[in-house]
Every structure is written in structure tokens, then in C-alpha cells.
Design a protein around this motif. Sequence first.
Motif, PDB file in Angstrom:
ATOM      1  N   LEU A 138       0.815  -1.219   0.000  1.00  0.00           N
ATOM      2  CA  LEU A 138       0.000   0.000   0.000  1.00  0.00           C
ATOM      3  C   LEU A 138       0.847   1.267   0.000  1.00  0.00           C
ATOM      4  O   LEU A 138       0.321   2.362   0.153  1.00  0.00           O
ATOM      5  N   SER A 139       2.155   1.111  -0.199  1.00  0.00           N
ATOM      6  CA  SER A 139       3.025   2.283  -0.352  1.00  0.00           C
ATOM      7  C   SER A 139       3.665   2.294  -1.735  1.00  0.00           C
ATOM      8  O   SER A 139       4.655   2.982  -1.973  1.00  0.00           O
ATOM      9  N   LYS A 140       3.058   1.526  -2.651  1.00  0.00           N
ATOM     10  CA  LYS A 140       3.606   1.410  -4.005  1.00  0.00           C
ATOM     11  C   LYS A 140       2.527   1.745  -5.032  1.00  0.00           C
ATOM     12  O   LYS A 140       1.879   0.850  -5.580  1.00  0.00           O
ATOM     13  N   PRO A 141       2.303   3.044  -5.281  1.00  0.00           N
ATOM     14  CA  PRO A 141       1.246   3.442  -6.220  1.00  0.00           C
ATOM     15  C   PRO A 141       1.563   3.065  -7.656  1.00  0.00           C
ATOM     16  O   PRO A 141       2.740   2.968  -8.046  1.00  0.00           O
ATOM     17  N   ILE A 142       0.512   2.830  -8.421  1.00  0.00           N
ATOM     18  CA  ILE A 142       0.663   2.634  -9.873  1.00  0.00           C
ATOM     19  C   ILE A 142       0.706   4.020 -10.499  1.00  0.00           C
ATOM     20  O   ILE A 142      -0.272   4.764 -10.430  1.00  0.00           O
ATOM     21  N   ILE A 143       1.850   4.382 -11.040  1.00  0.00           N
ATOM     22  CA  ILE A 143       2.028   5.706 -11.645  1.00  0.00           C
ATOM     23  C   ILE A 143       2.621   5.554 -13.036  1.00  0.00           C
ATOM     24  O   ILE A 143       3.254   4.539 -13.345  1.00  0.00           O
ATOM     25  N   PRO A 144       2.381   6.582 -13.898  1.00  0.00           N
ATOM     26  CA  PRO A 144       1.649   7.829 -13.655  1.00  0.00           C
ATOM     27  C   PRO A 144       0.140   7.587 -13.506  1.00  0.00           C
ATOM     28  O   PRO A 144      -0.339   6.477 -13.739  1.00  0.00           O
ATOM     29  N   ALA A 145      -0.576   8.644 -13.136  1.00  0.00           N
ATOM     30  CA  ALA A 145      -2.012   8.534 -12.872  1.00  0.00           C
ATOM     31  C   ALA A 145      -2.778   8.047 -14.095  1.00  0.00           C
ATOM     32  O   ALA A 145      -3.786   7.349 -13.956  1.00  0.00           O
ATOM     33  N   ASP A 146      -2.323   8.404 -15.294  1.00  0.00           N
ATOM     34  CA  ASP A 146      -3.004   7.959 -16.522  1.00  0.00           C
ATOM     35  C   ASP A 146      -2.979   6.443 -16.643  1.00  0.00           C
ATOM     36  O   ASP A 146      -3.932   5.832 -17.139  1.00  0.00           O
ATOM     37  N   LEU A 147      -1.875   5.829 -16.203  1.00  0.00           N
ATOM     38  CA  LEU A 147      -1.776   4.369 -16.241  1.00  0.00           C
ATOM     39  C   LEU A 147      -2.757   3.769 -15.246  1.00  0.00           C
ATOM     40  O   LEU A 147      -3.440   2.784 -15.553  1.00  0.00           O
ATOM     41  N   TYR A 148      -2.848   4.370 -14.061  1.00  0.00           N
ATOM     42  CA  TYR A 148      -3.790   3.852 -13.061  1.00  0.00           C
ATOM     43  C   TYR A 148      -5.226   4.023 -13.545  1.00  0.00           C
ATOM     44  O   TYR A 148      -6.061   3.147 -13.331  1.00  0.00           O
ATOM     45  N   ARG A 149      -5.516   5.134 -14.225  1.00  0.00           N
ATOM     46  CA  ARG A 149      -6.861   5.321 -14.777  1.00  0.00           C
ATOM     47  C   ARG A 149      -7.166   4.231 -15.809  1.00  0.00           C
ATOM     48  O   ARG A 149      -8.282   3.712 -15.871  1.00  0.00           O
ATOM     49  N   ALA A 150      -6.171   3.885 -16.616  1.00  0.00           N
ATOM     50  CA  ALA A 150      -6.367   2.829 -17.619  1.00  0.00           C
ATOM     51  C   ALA A 150      -6.650   1.485 -16.947  1.00  0.00           C
ATOM     52  O   ALA A 150      -7.495   0.705 -17.409  1.00  0.00           O
TER      53      ALA A 150
END
Length: 308
Positions: free
Chosen positions: A44-56
Motif C-alpha cells: 500500500l506504499s507502491k502506487p501505480i504511476i503515472p495517474a493515466d496508467l492507473y486510470r487505464a
Amino acid sequence: MHHGNPTETLARFLKARDWDVQKAYKMLIDCLQWRIQNEIDNILSKPIIPADLYRAVRDSQLVGLSGYSKEGLPVIAIGVGLSTYDKASVNYYVQSHIQMNEYRDRVILPAATQKYGKHISTCLKVLDMTGLKLSALNQIKLLTTISTIDDLNYPEKTETYYIVNAPYIFSACWKAVKPLLQERTKRKIQVLQGCGRDELLKVMDYSSLPHFCRKEGSGSSRNRSNGTIDNCFSLDHSYHQQLYNYIRHQANLIESGRPIKQGSVHVEFPEPDPEDTKIAKTIESEFQRLADQNGICNSLNGLKVNGD
């Protein structure tokens, strides 16, 4: 891992192994080793980035929190039929799934426990089959991986599975798979008529209904009914905003001002249980049978009779 409830956690593993102590012990040890080897405590300290990738990822892995039942259980909505899993690598989808599991166990369930004044450790899941097609066969391997991770490392976290908007293809597969399921699992699954609104309103308020259950003929899991406010699959929904902000905040605490690293978390995929493998093979066979049947029908439809 037990979040202050060791007895309840041990009971979950015992229940998952039909109260066989040795099997439950092995399952628990294997789970702990999996968590250590894959650093699940830090996921939970490893975000999927950039945000556009997470939105996808969010647009192609349709999962969200639509509200709570009258008993205080979180209601998890899943768009099974319209999830395409084709916007990112498998590792990102597995990472995202585990992060939602961990956020549920570390944040959502403790908050529900506090709000409702009683221990809450399970959730309800509403599975929308809208749009389920034979092409879903391509996703069987990924879905089996995710299911195996849940079965072996997050056992007995779902109280009931509600199946809604089920097309013929689901009904055919369900008929083949149901005899293979354990009685304990069968009792958890309820296949509802249409969008299931009336039945679901017996266990949750209208405001907690997933958007695809709000009215008959509401159709697609992607239907935004009232914009992103109601669509719990959307990254713009409050649940996903809170989840993503939580993960980014945890990352910032650890990195202390350094740039957050990009790239997916590589989690070791556990070997599926032989029973799960058998179920996956049965689904594959049923899908193939339906595909062959569909092909014959299309061929017959294309025939010309007496030159017409």
C-alpha cells in the motif's frame, strides 16, 4: 495480518480447510511466507504511476465500493462482463487487486467496525455479468491467478456473492461448474433475476446499490447514471480517490521527498488448488463448446437454400 483479531483470522483458515487443523496450519504458514517473500505489508506504499496508467487499469478492471449493507458489510461491485484487462500488464492488475484487498482489510473493515459498533470482517460482492462474451476465455488465466491469490491468502472474506444481469453464456457455464463447487461455496452464491434490485434492497439501502442494479434495463456496467458519483468503478469515484491518495501518501512517507519509483510490483503467483484448476478447465471447455456451437449456427445462417 490479523488486525487485532487473531482468533477470527485462525477461524477463517480453519473454515477454508473444513476445520482440518493440519491443512489450515499449512495454509496459514504458506500465506505468511507469501506475504514476506512478496513484501505484501508494504504494497500500500507502491502506487501505480503515472495517474493515466492507473486510470487505464481502473477503466479495464471494473471493481469498486458502492456502499454498505444494512448489517454494515462493505458492498464490493465487480463488472465481470465488461472488464477487459487489456490496458496494462498482468502484474499491474494483480498489484491493483492485492492493494484493494489490503485496503479493505486495513482501512475499510476497521472503519466499518468502528462505525457500526461490532466486529466486521467480511464483505458482500455483487458481480455484474453484463457484456459477458466468449472472448472472456482469453482472460481465464489472469482471473484464475487472482482467484487463487484470494483463495489461498484472503480466505473467507466474502459473505455472499450476488450474480446479476446474467446472460445465457453465464447460465451455461454455471450449470457445468456448480456441481464441482464445495457445498460451503455453493451456499454463498446467489444468482438473481435481472439486475437483482429488489432482492438486493432486502440487504442494503438504495444508496448502496451498485449503479448497474439501480433499475431494470440499466444495462452496462459502464453506465454512469449520475456521473462519477454513482459509478464506483471510476477513478473519480470517492472510493478510488481515497484509495489512490492513501497509497500515494504512504509512498511519500517512506520515500521522504524522493521521487516515487515507477513500475509494477512483481508478486509471485501461487499454484492454483487442483479443484480450482478443474473448475477453470471446465469453464474453458464450456466456453469452447459454446464457441463451436456458435460457429455452427453462423455457418448455417450463411447457407443459401435453392439459390436464395
